[in-house]
Scaffold this motif. Structure first.
Motif, PDB file in Angstrom:
ATOM      1  N   UNK A   1      -5.229   5.563 -10.417  1.00 48.21           N
ATOM      2  CA  UNK A   1      -6.062   6.733 -10.716  1.00 48.21           C
ATOM      3  C   UNK A   1      -5.323   7.692 -11.646  1.00 48.21           C
ATOM      4  N   UNK A   2      -4.069   7.990 -11.346  1.00 46.94           N
ATOM      5  CA  UNK A   2      -3.327   8.961 -12.145  1.00 46.94           C
ATOM      6  C   UNK A   2      -3.037   8.449 -13.555  1.00 46.94           C
ATOM      7  N   UNK A   3      -2.793   7.150 -13.678  1.00 41.84           N
ATOM      8  CA  UNK A   3      -2.460   6.593 -14.990  1.00 41.84           C
ATOM      9  C   UNK A   3      -3.710   6.270 -15.820  1.00 41.84           C
ATOM     10  N   UNK A   4      -4.627   5.515 -15.224  1.00 39.10           N
ATOM     11  CA  UNK A   4      -5.774   4.994 -15.985  1.00 39.10           C
ATOM     12  C   UNK A   4      -6.873   6.027 -16.195  1.00 39.10           C
ATOM     13  N   UNK A   5      -7.037   6.911 -15.225  1.00 34.73           N
ATOM     14  CA  UNK A   5      -8.131   7.885 -15.327  1.00 34.73           C
ATOM     15  C   UNK A   5      -7.644   9.212 -15.906  1.00 34.73           C
ATOM     16  N   UNK A   6      -6.488   9.676 -15.416  1.00 35.77           N
ATOM     17  CA  UNK A   6      -6.017  11.005 -15.810  1.00 35.77           C
ATOM     18  C   UNK A   6      -4.866  10.972 -16.815  1.00 35.77           C
ATOM     19  N   UNK A   7      -4.440   9.760 -17.161  1.00 40.83           N
ATOM     20  CA  UNK A   7      -3.486   9.574 -18.262  1.00 40.83           C
ATOM     21  C   UNK A   7      -2.173  10.330 -18.060  1.00 40.83           C
TER      22      UNK A   7
ATOM     23  N   UNK B   1       9.441   1.458 -11.141  1.00 39.03           N
ATOM     24  CA  UNK B   1       8.599   0.919 -10.060  1.00 39.03           C
ATOM     25  C   UNK B   1       7.132   1.263 -10.305  1.00 39.03           C
ATOM     26  N   UNK B   2       6.888   2.475 -10.794  1.00 36.17           N
ATOM     27  CA  UNK B   2       5.515   2.909 -11.072  1.00 36.17           C
ATOM     28  C   UNK B   2       4.884   2.044 -12.158  1.00 36.17           C
ATOM     29  N   UNK B   3       5.674   1.681 -13.191  1.00 35.26           N
ATOM     30  CA  UNK B   3       5.153   0.807 -14.243  1.00 35.26           C
ATOM     31  C   UNK B   3       4.708  -0.536 -13.668  1.00 35.26           C
ATOM     32  N   UNK B   4       5.509  -1.078 -12.774  1.00 36.97           N
ATOM     33  CA  UNK B   4       5.168  -2.364 -12.137  1.00 36.97           C
ATOM     34  C   UNK B   4       3.911  -2.236 -11.289  1.00 36.97           C
ATOM     35  N   UNK B   5       3.853  -1.157 -10.513  1.00 36.74           N
ATOM     36  CA  UNK B   5       2.687  -0.929  -9.650  1.00 36.74           C
ATOM     37  C   UNK B   5       1.434  -0.771 -10.511  1.00 36.74           C
TER      38      UNK B   5
ATOM     39  N   UNK C   1      -2.698   2.024  -0.755  1.00 38.29           N
ATOM     40  CA  UNK C   1      -2.715   3.460  -1.075  1.00 38.29           C
ATOM     41  C   UNK C   1      -1.901   3.851  -2.308  1.00 38.29           C
ATOM     42  N   UNK C   2      -0.652   3.408  -2.409  1.00 38.50           N
ATOM     43  CA  UNK C   2       0.173   3.802  -3.558  1.00 38.50           C
ATOM     44  C   UNK C   2      -0.376   3.205  -4.845  1.00 38.50           C
ATOM     45  N   UNK C   3      -0.868   1.973  -4.800  1.00 38.87           N
ATOM     46  CA  UNK C   3      -1.477   1.342  -5.980  1.00 38.87           C
ATOM     47  C   UNK C   3      -2.687   2.158  -6.439  1.00 38.87           C
ATOM     48  N   UNK C   4      -3.470   2.598  -5.491  1.00 38.53           N
ATOM     49  CA  UNK C   4      -4.668   3.375  -5.823  1.00 38.53           C
ATOM     50  C   UNK C   4      -4.278   4.686  -6.501  1.00 38.53           C
ATOM     51  N   UNK C   5      -3.273   5.372  -5.947  1.00 40.80           N
ATOM     52  CA  UNK C   5      -2.823   6.635  -6.530  1.00 40.80           C
ATOM     53  C   UNK C   5      -2.308   6.417  -7.950  1.00 40.80           C
ATOM     54  N   UNK C   6      -1.478   5.400  -8.138  1.00 40.79           N
ATOM     55  CA  UNK C   6      -0.902   5.124  -9.456  1.00 40.79           C
ATOM     56  C   UNK C   6      -2.005   4.770 -10.450  1.00 40.79           C
TER      57      UNK C   6
ATOM     58  N   UNK D   1       1.840  10.694 -17.394  1.00 40.72           N
ATOM     59  CA  UNK D   1       3.007   9.915 -17.787  1.00 40.72           C
ATOM     60  C   UNK D   1       3.623   9.257 -16.547  1.00 40.72           C
ATOM     61  N   UNK D   2       4.341   8.164 -16.774  1.00 40.26           N
ATOM     62  CA  UNK D   2       4.923   7.423 -15.652  1.00 40.26           C
ATOM     63  C   UNK D   2       5.908   8.274 -14.845  1.00 40.26           C
ATOM     64  N   UNK D   3       6.673   9.145 -15.537  1.00 37.94           N
ATOM     65  CA  UNK D   3       7.639   9.948 -14.778  1.00 37.94           C
ATOM     66  C   UNK D   3       6.937  10.994 -13.914  1.00 37.94           C
ATOM     67  N   UNK D   4       5.791  11.522 -14.388  1.00 43.31           N
ATOM     68  CA  UNK D   4       5.005  12.464 -13.577  1.00 43.31           C
ATOM     69  C   UNK D   4       4.447  11.765 -12.338  1.00 43.31           C
ATOM     70  N   UNK D   5       3.922  10.559 -12.546  1.00 38.56           N
ATOM     71  CA  UNK D   5       3.366   9.794 -11.422  1.00 38.56           C
ATOM     72  C   UNK D   5       4.475   9.445 -10.432  1.00 38.56           C
ATOM     73  N   UNK D   6       5.654   9.100 -10.948  1.00 41.03           N
ATOM     74  CA  UNK D   6       6.788   8.739 -10.092  1.00 41.03           C
ATOM     75  C   UNK D   6       7.124   9.881  -9.132  1.00 41.03           C
ATOM     76  N   UNK D   7       7.081  11.116  -9.633  1.00 41.00           N
ATOM     77  CA  UNK D   7       7.363  12.263  -8.765  1.00 41.00           C
ATOM     78  C   UNK D   7       6.268  12.436  -7.718  1.00 41.00           C
ATOM     79  N   UNK D   8       5.035  12.148  -8.100  1.00 41.14           N
ATOM     80  CA  UNK D   8       3.910  12.330  -7.169  1.00 41.14           C
ATOM     81  C   UNK D   8       3.927  11.316  -6.031  1.00 41.14           C
TER      82      UNK D   8
END
Length: 292
Positions: A126-132, A148-152, A119-124, A134-141
């Motif tokens: 989708x948010x990074x590759x599809x909706x572009x 950790x988000x960069x690694x995921x 689940x968390x990999x899927x969220x990361x 930033x890593x800090x925005x995804x980290x909060x989500x």
């Protein structure tokens, strides 16, 4: 109070299609994505808008958290699903196909690849590759650190790259293959059908235990051609734009019976996804808006 609600409503309506798309790509279910939107709105309506720097990012964060919670519940539901589980198909507008990345991200083939992520990999992803985002925005989500988000994201990207279709296939190529596929089925031309199918083609049928469908994948050109020959004998096949890509809608006595999407690799059909579960067919009666 009413002015604050008007402002909250305007922001939500502005980003609604984006939020739906985020939730749908995470869940593969339009019905569940709509529930996520309801939950997102209820939480958004209570937010102090003056404290929100970036409304789009904040709304995406709420929707992502709701979708993650629902994704874990859905996982348990899928474990008891009868036969193969396929995403809920969406009739999409022709302009979705013009955004190649968006069309790829909502395609049946990609949604099935995303199903293989945690689940968390899927969220990361989708948010990074599809909706572009930033890593800090995804980290909060997703309640992780940016590191950790960069690694995921790196792990998820590698996982998806190993499983996604091997080459970029244009909408025109897919349309041509589907048209040849439709003609072969309607004319009963078995050899033409076999010529379109990869030797190791896989057919997945989703009947949900409600209507008849193979309970396990059908593998191999001969076996798949035999099944298709039986299915199409009494049906009409119509081209349609489903999940941003060309597909076929199979009707029996005027009623939608099956939606057939394809995966094409190196000019041959390698995957066929036949959604028959009536509960999943309501979104092919009229267009659903998806956006980035």
């Amino acid at each position: 109070m009413s002015e604050r609600m008007d402002s909250a409503t305007e922001a939500f309506v502005t980003h609604r299609n984006l939020l739906f798309t985020v939730a749908y790509e995470m869940l593969g279910s339009a019905a569940d994505a709509e529930d996520v939107l309801q939950e997102t709105w209820m939480k958004w309506a209570d937010v102090d808008l003056d404290a929100v720097r970036e409304q789009r990012a904040y709304l995406v964060r709420i929707a992502t958290r709701q979708a993650l919670s629902r994704l874990r519940t859905l996982g348990r539901r899928k474990e008891s699903y009868v036969g193969p589980w396929l995403p809920e198909p969406l009739l999409t507008a022709p302009d979705v196909a013009e955004d190649v990345e968006l069309a790829d991200s909502v395609s049946m083939a990609m949604l099935l690849v995303l199903e293989t992520l945690a689940p968390t990999e899927r969220a990361v992803f989708v948010l990074r590759e599809v909706f572009d985002l930033e890593y800090d925005e995804i980290a909060e989500a997703v309640d992780k650190t940016p590191a950790a988000v960069r690694q995921i994201a790196h792990r998820a990207r590698a996982h998806v790259a190993a499983r996604r279709p091997r080459g970029v296939v244009s909408a025109a190529e897919t349309r041509d293959a589907l048209e040849a596929f439709r003609r072969a089925i309607e004319t009963g031309d078995l050899q033409s059908l076999l010529d379109l199918l990869a030797p190791d083609v896989v057919l997945l049928g989703d009947g949900g235990g409600v209507v008849q469908a193979a309970l396990s994948p059908v593998v191999g050109a001969g076996s798949v051609a035999a099944v298709l020959g039986r299915i199409a004998a009494a049906a009409s096949l119509q081209p349609a734009q489903v999940n941003g890509n060309p597909a076929l809608i199979l009707r029996l006595n005027g009623e939608i019976d099956t939606v057939v999407a394809v995966r094409i690799d190196e000019g041959l059909i390698t995957g066929l996804y036949a959604v028959r579960n009536p509960a999943k067919l309501s979104r092919v009666e009229q267009e659903t808006a998806v956006s980035r």
